[in-house]
Design a protein around this motif. Structure first.
Motif, mmCIF file in Angstrom:
data_model
loop_
_atom_site.group_PDB
_atom_site.id
_atom_site.type_symbol
_atom_site.label_atom_id
_atom_site.label_comp_id
_atom_site.label_asym_id
_atom_site.label_seq_id
_atom_site.Cartn_x
_atom_site.Cartn_y
_atom_site.Cartn_z
ATOM 1 N N THR A 59 0.851 -1.202 0.000
ATOM 2 C CA THR A 59 0.000 0.000 0.000
ATOM 3 C C THR A 59 0.879 1.242 0.000
ATOM 4 N N GLU A 60 0.228 2.431 -0.009
ATOM 5 C CA GLU A 60 0.989 3.693 -0.012
ATOM 6 C C GLU A 60 1.873 3.832 1.220
ATOM 7 N N ASP A 102 -9.930 1.012 1.647
ATOM 8 C CA ASP A 102 -9.331 1.818 0.584
ATOM 9 C C ASP A 102 -7.873 2.092 0.960
ATOM 10 N N GLY A 104 -5.595 3.223 -1.223
ATOM 11 C CA GLY A 104 -4.976 4.182 -2.133
ATOM 12 C C GLY A 104 -4.217 3.479 -3.249
ATOM 13 N N GLU A 105 -3.117 4.093 -3.667
ATOM 14 C CA GLU A 105 -2.314 3.504 -4.736
ATOM 15 C C GLU A 105 -1.629 2.216 -4.257
ATOM 16 N N THR A 107 1.126 -1.051 -5.202
ATOM 17 C CA THR A 107 2.329 -1.405 -5.980
ATOM 18 C C THR A 107 2.598 -2.893 -5.825
ATOM 19 N N PRO A 120 3.775 -0.035 -10.254
ATOM 20 C CA PRO A 120 2.456 0.484 -9.836
ATOM 21 C C PRO A 120 1.358 -0.270 -10.570
ATOM 22 N N ASP A 122 -2.205 -0.634 -12.366
ATOM 23 C CA ASP A 122 -3.107 0.212 -13.148
ATOM 24 C C ASP A 122 -4.429 -0.527 -13.271
#
Length: 755
Positions: A59-60, A102, A104-105, A107, A120, A122
């Motif tokens: 996670t972020e 949630d 976030g972004e 990886t 990352p 997509d």
């Protein structure tokens, strides 16, 4: 193949050609999407050394997502376009993660021992993608609530329950992942993965069972997995979080097994179906991956566990002996009932050999390399300049191979992984046991520090195999009994006389026995123990029976049983309650001796064996009872000792009826019931050593006492009756071997007698 995938391959191959870093990871994400709080990611990854690559989602804030399910997959399209040789590689992966929150972004991180790559994620959203993700999840047995909120499968309910438990702070900290699971030929299962306790970082044990019964673990390897440690921020990076489990599944059903991950505080149990068939190459690759075993060690290990099943597939890898560094030659050998004895030489000065097994292609021996008895072979050392004069190139060995079928061969595996097959030309032990015995004893060093170990591992199984025919008495159908004269109705004694080599002593004995009236009531039994003299002995007995008024039987079975076996056979045809065991070269000094022996025997309580004084023809002592002496020269063997042997009779103390430890069977009186109680003579002593002392010690062990009657004297022309095969070094070695057998059996009793 789609144009997108083609372009991706072109990009990867171009990157691979430009890459100079060993261990650099190549990867591709084919599918990535979220559906109903589940992240599905599907793709492939590899490096130039086919190392284990871990995959995690971060996670972020660098937390690791919880993995719900995952598997590795075959990707022949990737293998083909990358030009890889190993078609069994599992480059593909498919993972499902829980993304109820949630984060976030996200990886995806690929790691091996030397490098890592972070990519990352997509996400795309479409009805087609949702359908693909649903299909992927359902292959794991994971279904979802439909739009109306109906539940489709228990697995999803279980996931919801786990989420509720997490909300209640009841969290099982054990994390696990199965990277590989399958079986080979219905014999062995392989399970590979990792597990750890993310709270305590304590070791987690892995065991398996089926229907509540534990499965047999063949091997459990623990593997260092720094990638797992990094993903879960484990403090101990060197802790072996990875595992490779090998199970014996020969007795399991096709139902799933249960895999249990546990430590002192927590436990997780999962079902696992072993329906994937593994190839030989795949099995070997898993054992050598991560340097668990070398290539040769893996082959040796699988051969040990799988036997003929693995050997059949190994045949295609066999190379000519000229293609390996090790030089080996079998000079000679003997084929035995349950194995073989081989002699030869071996240049393994570079320590290139991993294993040597003897096999017929179906049954395998143990690895004989560690047990080879080595000796110096100057001819071999001279032939190879790199060998020193002290190098022990020679070897001999007994190898057990039960229920084999000819021909046997030696299977050699080098540490390089190369496999060599050496045919064995083995001789058959048909009739010349003496020659075979000489072959076994030829390279024995009687002064070796490990002599007893050599006897135990190599000499005993070889010689007892050679002389095995002695251990079983012939049947009545195999035996002929010829009566000369009249049958004695109620004999006072049965006299058993074996004949080997020379048979002319029968003439001399009968001449003496005719002069003794006591022999009119004696059952005299001669046992032919030498097929070479069978016809001549019968012809001579037919003639001399007309000269002497002495009745006797002639027993013959057409084969050599040895001294012990011949006496046992004679007893089988004896009818008296008392037995006199007599050598054919023992002659009386006066009449009435046997009657006096019987009188002394019957009047002595608890008597076992009774012997007499035996003298040589020059009136010197040959025997007047036996005791034991321990040889420091030969490792503490107990050897038979004849007190006063060789001294003139008139210089030896006169004795009457006295207890002794043992007496010689050249002239030994024993009750037949007691002889049978201790099962008679032991036939494992070869060519006439220690059988008599063994018999006497068995009587002592049964609670009886042995005696010598020193007032009775007979002449013993020691060993003249045997016409022995040539004496020499081998016969001395054989005596030591028999002494070892005797010592091994009776050391405790002899020590108490000599104390």
């Amino acid at each position: 193949m789609s144009q997108w995938l083609k372009n991706k391959f072109i990009s990867v191959l171009k990157h691979k050609q430009q890459s100079r870093n060993s261990g650099e990871i190549l990867q591709c994400i084919d599918l990535c999407g979220v559906y109903q709080n589940h992240l599905v990611i599907k793709g492939w990854c590899t490096d130039d050394s086919n190392n284990t690559i871990s995959i995690s989602i971060l996670t972020e804030d660098s937390k690791t997502l919880s993995l719900i399910a995952g598997r590795n997959e075959q990707r022949p399209d990737v293998i083909e376009h990358l030009g890889l040789m190993d078609k069994e590689l599992l480059l593909g992966f498919c993972h499902i993660y829980n993304v109820a929150e949630d984060f976030g972004e996200l990886t995806v991180c690929f790691r091996n021992e030397k490098s890592n790559v972070s990519v990352p994620l997509d996400f795309n959203c479409s009805k087609d993608l949702d359908d693909q993700i649903r299909v992927v999840c359902e292959t794991f047995g994971v279904s979802f609530c439909n739009m109306a909120g109906e539940e489709n499968i228990d697995v999803y309910s279980r996931l919801q329950e786990q989420e509720q438990e997490q909300e209640q702070a009841v969290i099982n900290p054990i994390r696990h992942y199965i990277e590989e699971a399958g079986s080979y030929k219905g014999k062995i299962a392989l399970i590979r993965g990792w597990c750890l306790d993310i709270e305590s970082h304590k070791n987690v044990q892995v065991v398996s069972s089926q229907t509540g019964i534990s499965t047999k673990i063949i091997k459990y390897f623990q593997i260092d997995r720094p990638d797992v440690a990094n993903c879960f921020d484990a403090g101990d990076k060197a802790c072996p979080y990875g595992f490779l489990l090998l199970l014996d599944i020969t007795k399991l059903s096709n139902d799933p097994i249960e895999l249990c991950f546990s430590n002192e505080e927590h436990k997780v149990v999962i079902p696992l179906l072993l329906d994937k068939e593994l190839s030989k190459q795949h099995l070997e690759n898993n054992l050598t991956d991560g340097k668990l075993l070398t290539v040769s060690e893996s082959k040796a290990f699988l051969l040990e566990q799988l036997g003929a099943t693995y050997l059949a597939e190994l045949q295609s890898e066999i190379v000519d002996v000229q293609q390996v560094q090790t030089k080996m030659h079998i000079d000679s050998g003997l084929s035995l009932d349950n194995g073989c004895f081989i002699r030869g030489w071996l240049d393994d000065s570079r320590s290139e050999i991993e294993m040597i097994r003897i096999t017929d292609g179906n049954v395998l021996s143990v690895n004989i390399l560690p047990s080879l008895t080595r000796n110096i072979r100057l001819d071999v050392n001279d032939a190879f300049p790199h060998l020193t004069s002290a190098f022990k190139a020679g070897f001999f060995c007994y190898s057990e191979v039960k229920d084999y079928s000819a021909p046997l061969y030696a299977l050699v595996i080098e540490k390089s992984g190369k496999v060599v097959k050496l045919p064995l030309e083995l001789g058959e032990v048909i009739s010349d046991e003496v020659l075979a015995t000489q072959q076994v004893l030829a390279q024995i060093d009687p002064y070796a520090s490990d002599l007893f170990d050599i006897y135990e591992k190599h000499v005993a199984p070889s010689l007892l195999g050679i002389w095995k025919a002695r251990t079983t008495l012939p049947s009545r159908e195999e035996t002929s009994v010829t009566l000369f004269g009249n049958q004695v109705a109620k004999p006072t004694c049965s006299v058993i006389v074996p004949l080997y080599g020379r048979f002319d002593f029968v003439l001399h004995q009968l001449a003496q026995f005719e002069l003794d009236d006591d022999f009119k009531d004696v059952e005299l039994i001669y046992v032919i123990d030498d097929p070479r003299i069978d016809q001549a002995t019968k012809a001579m007995c037919d003639d001399i029976s007309k000269l002497y008024n002495v009745s006797f039987k002639l027993v013959s079975c057409g084969r050599n049983l040895g001294f012990a076996g011949a006496n046992n056979l004679g007893v089988k045809y004896a009818s008296s309650d008392h037995l006199l065991l007599l050598n054919s070269d023992v002659l009386p000094s006066e009449s009435g001796w046997l009657r006096r022996l019987l009188t002394a025997y019957k009047s002595t309580n608890n008597i076992g064996a009774l012997g007499v004084k035996l003298v040589f023809e020059d009136e010197s002592i040959q025997h007047i009872g036996m005791d034991f002496s321990q040889s420091r020269e030969f490792g503490g063997l107990w050897l038979n000792n004849h007190p006063y042997k060789g001294l003139p009779e008139n210089l030896v103390p006169q004795i009457g009826l006295e207890p002794v430890a043992t007496v010689t069977a050249a002239c030994l009186l024993v009750e037949r019931a007691k002889f049978q109680e201790i099962s008679g003579f032991d036939t494992q002593y070869i060519l006439g050593d220690f059988e008599d002392s063994d018999l006497c010690l068995k009587l002592l062990d049964a609670g009886y006492d042995n005696y010598i009657l020193g007032t009775e004297k007979l002449y013993h022309l020691e060993r003249l009756s045997q016409s022995l095969v040539q004496q020499g070094d081998w016969k001395f070695k054989l005596t030591l071997f028999n002494g070892w057998q005797h010592t091994k059996r009776w050391d405790h009793l002899i020590r108490s007698l000599e104390a």
